[in-house]
Scaffold this motif. Sequence first.
Motif, short mmCIF file in Angstrom:
data_model
loop_
_atom_site.label_atom_id
_atom_site.label_comp_id
_atom_site.label_asym_id
_atom_site.label_seq_id
_atom_site.Cartn_x
_atom_site.Cartn_y
_atom_site.Cartn_z
N PRO A 51 -15.23 5.23 -2.43
CA PRO A 51 -13.82 5.55 -2.70
C PRO A 51 -13.12 6.22 -1.52
O PRO A 51 -11.95 5.95 -1.27
CB PRO A 51 -13.89 6.51 -3.89
N ILE A 52 -13.85 7.10 -0.81
CA ILE A 52 -13.21 7.82 0.29
C ILE A 52 -12.97 6.87 1.48
O ILE A 52 -11.92 6.90 2.11
CB ILE A 52 -14.06 9.04 0.70
N GLY A 53 -13.93 6.02 1.76
CA GLY A 53 -13.75 5.02 2.83
C GLY A 53 -12.60 4.09 2.51
O GLY A 53 -11.75 3.80 3.36
N LEU A 54 -12.55 3.65 1.24
CA LEU A 54 -11.48 2.73 0.83
C LEU A 54 -10.13 3.43 0.90
O LEU A 54 -9.14 2.86 1.37
CB LEU A 54 -11.76 2.22 -0.59
N LEU A 55 -10.08 4.68 0.44
CA LEU A 55 -8.83 5.44 0.45
C LEU A 55 -8.24 5.48 1.86
O LEU A 55 -7.05 5.22 2.06
CB LEU A 55 -9.09 6.86 -0.07
N PRO A 65 -2.55 2.74 -3.74
CA PRO A 65 -3.92 2.53 -4.24
C PRO A 65 -4.03 2.53 -5.76
O PRO A 65 -4.66 3.39 -6.35
CB PRO A 65 -4.68 3.69 -3.62
N LEU A 66 -3.43 1.54 -6.41
CA LEU A 66 -3.46 1.48 -7.88
C LEU A 66 -4.87 1.25 -8.40
O LEU A 66 -5.33 1.90 -9.33
CB LEU A 66 -2.54 0.35 -8.35
N TYR A 67 -5.55 0.31 -7.76
CA TYR A 67 -6.90 -0.04 -8.21
C TYR A 67 -7.86 1.13 -7.98
O TYR A 67 -8.59 1.54 -8.89
CB TYR A 67 -7.36 -1.28 -7.44
N LEU A 68 -7.80 1.70 -6.78
CA LEU A 68 -8.70 2.79 -6.43
C LEU A 68 -8.47 4.01 -7.32
O LEU A 68 -9.40 4.53 -7.96
CB LEU A 68 -8.52 3.17 -4.96
N PHE A 69 -7.21 4.45 -7.41
CA PHE A 69 -6.95 5.66 -8.19
C PHE A 69 -7.11 5.40 -9.68
O PHE A 69 -7.48 6.31 -10.43
CB PHE A 69 -5.56 6.23 -7.86
N GLY A 70 -6.82 4.17 -10.09
CA GLY A 70 -7.05 3.81 -11.49
C GLY A 70 -8.53 3.98 -11.83
O GLY A 70 -8.90 4.58 -12.84
N SER B 555 -5.59 13.78 -22.34
CA SER B 555 -6.74 13.11 -21.75
C SER B 555 -6.74 11.63 -22.11
O SER B 555 -6.96 10.76 -21.25
CB SER B 555 -8.01 13.79 -22.25
N LEU B 556 -6.49 11.35 -23.39
CA LEU B 556 -6.52 9.94 -23.83
C LEU B 556 -5.36 9.14 -23.24
O LEU B 556 -5.52 7.99 -22.84
CB LEU B 556 -6.51 9.88 -25.36
N VAL B 557 -4.18 9.79 -23.17
CA VAL B 557 -3.02 9.10 -22.58
C VAL B 557 -3.29 8.79 -21.11
O VAL B 557 -3.05 7.68 -20.62
CB VAL B 557 -1.74 9.96 -22.73
N LEU B 558 -3.84 9.79 -20.42
CA LEU B 558 -4.12 9.57 -18.99
C LEU B 558 -5.18 8.50 -18.79
O LEU B 558 -5.14 7.72 -17.83
CB LEU B 558 -4.56 10.88 -18.32
N LEU B 559 -6.14 8.45 -19.71
CA LEU B 559 -7.17 7.41 -19.61
C LEU B 559 -6.51 6.02 -19.73
O LEU B 559 -6.84 5.09 -18.98
CB LEU B 559 -8.22 7.61 -20.71
N ALA B 560 -5.54 5.94 -20.63
CA ALA B 560 -4.82 4.67 -20.79
C ALA B 560 -4.04 4.35 -19.52
O ALA B 560 -4.03 3.19 -19.05
CB ALA B 560 -3.88 4.76 -21.99
N VAL B 561 -3.38 5.36 -18.95
CA VAL B 561 -2.61 5.14 -17.71
C VAL B 561 -3.55 4.71 -16.59
O VAL B 561 -3.25 3.80 -15.80
CB VAL B 561 -1.83 6.43 -17.32
N ALA B 562 -4.72 5.36 -16.51
CA ALA B 562 -5.68 5.01 -15.46
C ALA B 562 -6.12 3.56 -15.59
O ALA B 562 -6.20 2.82 -14.61
CB ALA B 562 -6.88 5.94 -15.53
#
Lengths: 279, 703
Positions: A51-55, A65-70, B555-562
């Motif tokens: 993750p840190i290298g990708l960031l 970074p939607l995918y990474l932070f997601g 926590s659950l809302v943020l999990l959904a957002v993530a």
Amino acid sequence: MTAGKLRRLRRGSQGLGLLLGLFGFTGIGMTHLIFPGLHCYACPLAVTVCPIGLLQNLIINGTVPLYLFGAVAAYGLVLGRGFCGWFCPFGTLNDLLSFRKARFFNALSPLKFMVLLGTVVAAWRFADTMFCKLCPAGGLEASLPYFGLGVAKLNTPFLVHMGTLGAVLVGMVLVSRFWCRYLCPMGALFSLFNRLSLFGLRLKAGKCAGCGVCARACPMGLKPHRQINNTDCIKCGECVGACAAGALEIGFFLPGKEGRVPVRALGVGARPHRVPADQ
Amino acid sequence: MGMRIAVVLVLGALAVVAGAQEFSLSPVEPEEVGDWSRVSRPFRLHPIKPLSADYQGPEFSTYLWGELALGRARYLLMLGISSTSAGLFVDQDRDRTLVTEELVSGGRGEGFYLWQAELTTEPAGGEPYPYRLRFLWPEGRGYVFLLGGAPRKGEFPSPAGRRTFVLVDADIDGTFGTEDDFFVVDTFLDDGGLYGGEGGHERFSREETFTIGDRSFRVTQVAPDGSSVTVEETEYVPPKLPLIPGHPAPNFSFREFTTGEELSLADFRGQVVLLDFWASWCNPCMEKLPSVLELYRRYHDQGFEIIGISLDVWEEDLRRTLEEHQIPWPQAFDGGGVEAEIADLYRVYAIPALFLLDREGNIRALDPGDEELDRLVAELLAEAPAPPPEEPEEVELELPELVPPAEPILELSPPARIGLLPGEESEVTVTLENTSQHLAEEVSLQLVDLPPGVTASSLELEELPGFSSRSLTLTLAAAPDLSPAEYEAKLMLSYHYCIGESCFKFTEEYPLVLAVGEAPAEVATPWNPWWLLVLLGAGLALAWLAWGRGASALSLVLLAVALLSLASGVYLGQARQAQLIGAVLCTSCVGIEEARHDQPHISPATQAALAGLSQPVELIIFSTPWCHACPYAKAMLVEFSRANPLIRFQEVNAEEELELARRHGVYRGGRLVVPAIFHPPSGRTVFGVEDLEARLLDLILGD
């Protein structure tokens, strides 16, 4: 759950982390997965992305970074820094070298946030993956193997990697979980989610006698009965096994459940609600 | 024969009738006429030995070669460099073999070497003559400066009397009268000398007309060996005015930049005036600014004024600098840059340039130093309002500025046509690429020559690193009442870069057509739910306040957002991007070796080895856009193919051509490694840039 059983379970899980980290031995190439920990993607056997290298690369490329932070947020909201204690191979190395359970300057623990900030700023300002060039995990997992494979040479970057790796290894021997406590930028990222993660510790306040045994067992130098699920807590469960009164438990709970966060009652400072003063 | 003589006689007679006069010239020492007659030009040296050249002398670690043409005579040059000294060899006997005896005599100064040689030039159509040449090598550079010019002096028998005439071979090509050569005529006897420096009023280019008194002349013929010139009278043109102390400063009008007021130099008569030719991009000018501001503050109330003549190209640059430094004096600006009209009038070719005028509008000093300027201003202010012109001050003549050759380094790919609807905005995206290893600085991009009613944004980049590119977007807007038509405009690119202490500024124009009334080309804005990350951040901040059920819900809302963010990333191809980044091992990115940004040079030994190659060699270099070491590896390949054109290479983006890379085995430990140079015949690959020259040579010649 007994202390021994809990520890065996954790060792098994850490073994799984190591297995995922080195899954390239099966011949599978690089996958899309983000590794939930610090593990160099340049490692010849890595099948997941650091993750840190990708960031840093995404900052250099100007990608949101939607995918990474997601992925990181999802990991964080489920296990928080539990990944440090239960999965990360570099964390496992910390564990294996932890011969001392020294408390040692807990005031320095925010350093890892500085490392994370420095990594981000350096990638943005110098358009370069500066952290990777200093990363001890990279030194261990990429420089050394590639030196063996004839790609890396005995040059300045190699020696820098060996220098940081050597220094961190010495630190790990002297201070338990040295890297995770003070320097790991991935740990810094996960710690932001510790308070909200589903996995964590729970303090049954009525059972706690304030004996402080859990604090002596904590590899991160925390006082679990006072700082439950603190940002530095790697949720290893050592304190759970150590508590003879059974005041601590570990598992998946909703973050709002009683005993998940220290309740600060007026006039008693940081003392959790209904926990007696230290004996 | 008799016929030939007759023709010559007839032509001679015609020349006399037309007023043409031929007079002879003879060699003169530069010191006798002025330092301006010692001209210089940079001369590139190359690490590649010219064909059929040979060298039999002491060994050096580096050899640089060149071939100098003086007329038809060609001299082989070799600069040998070792760790402690350097020597210049000139093939004086022209047998293509340099021997120890052909080492040129000279010496070493601080940071440079200077050698001197007496060669012979053979101008086409003229007699061979000796040519004294000096070679100045700034240590460490790949070029020498040739210092020469072989000035010739004579007397021009003008109707107003005999006038000194000096001819200079300014392009140092051994032939007089060629394009860049110039001559100097003593047109003004009362100015106390010959003014032949750059911008001097007695210096003329080969085609230029000069005026003595009320009659004008031009040079019609120059003997290639400089032994004579022919001058004939021509239509009167006003003389070039002396811009030296003691002479009146030419008047000019200008519109004051800030207030728009119409002013002229004559309006300032009665004040001591400093004409300051400057520009915001000129570092020495900006360094001088604080002392000029101080001078103005001290003397303005006593009748001292400054007129700034800005050689900036863009208004914004000037406006910003004026505001930033609070420059209070009037500014003349016409956007012509170094070709600004007033600069042309004052023959200013380099800035900063200062002309100090007294209360009567006479020039009293040129480019005085800070202390001298302060003293002179005080003196001139103390003078009576109408002082008699003083004796011209001694003007120190300077060696011509030595400037190495420079080339543009940025490439721009602008659209040839931009659609623009009245009353709407349109965006233009261009890609700017730095094709060199040098850092481009203060890069700015602006649309100019826009029709009335069209406005456009401009862009500025602090720097653009070597071998990098950037996508830039400019916004245009058209007034609602603009009538549909096609208008011509220009995209202007400006930047500078430095090599060592020498910096080069470039301004380039790219023509384009603004099609008003035509819909702009659709630019799809990619969907990007960045706000999901903002939500995540806000949620984490809120977590410090959340309690009980609130924390659980958060926590659950943020999990959904993530998960939503993760899914968006997958949809946008970021998972694939992550995989590609992980799949490629950029040797310098992860600190396996040092990234190099310098220009690779190959050793004479490698060049010699490559020169012996007689079969074509095709190589493939695998790189990725974010690989820091790849530009160096590519530049090394360019050097190799320069050394022997039989070496050719193809560049492959390993990310886009993953399969190709896989097929060519650019793998180590299950990972694609870049930079990698693949040699198809042997199937061998070299990775990284460490010791690349030797490894690449081994790859090519190995089997």
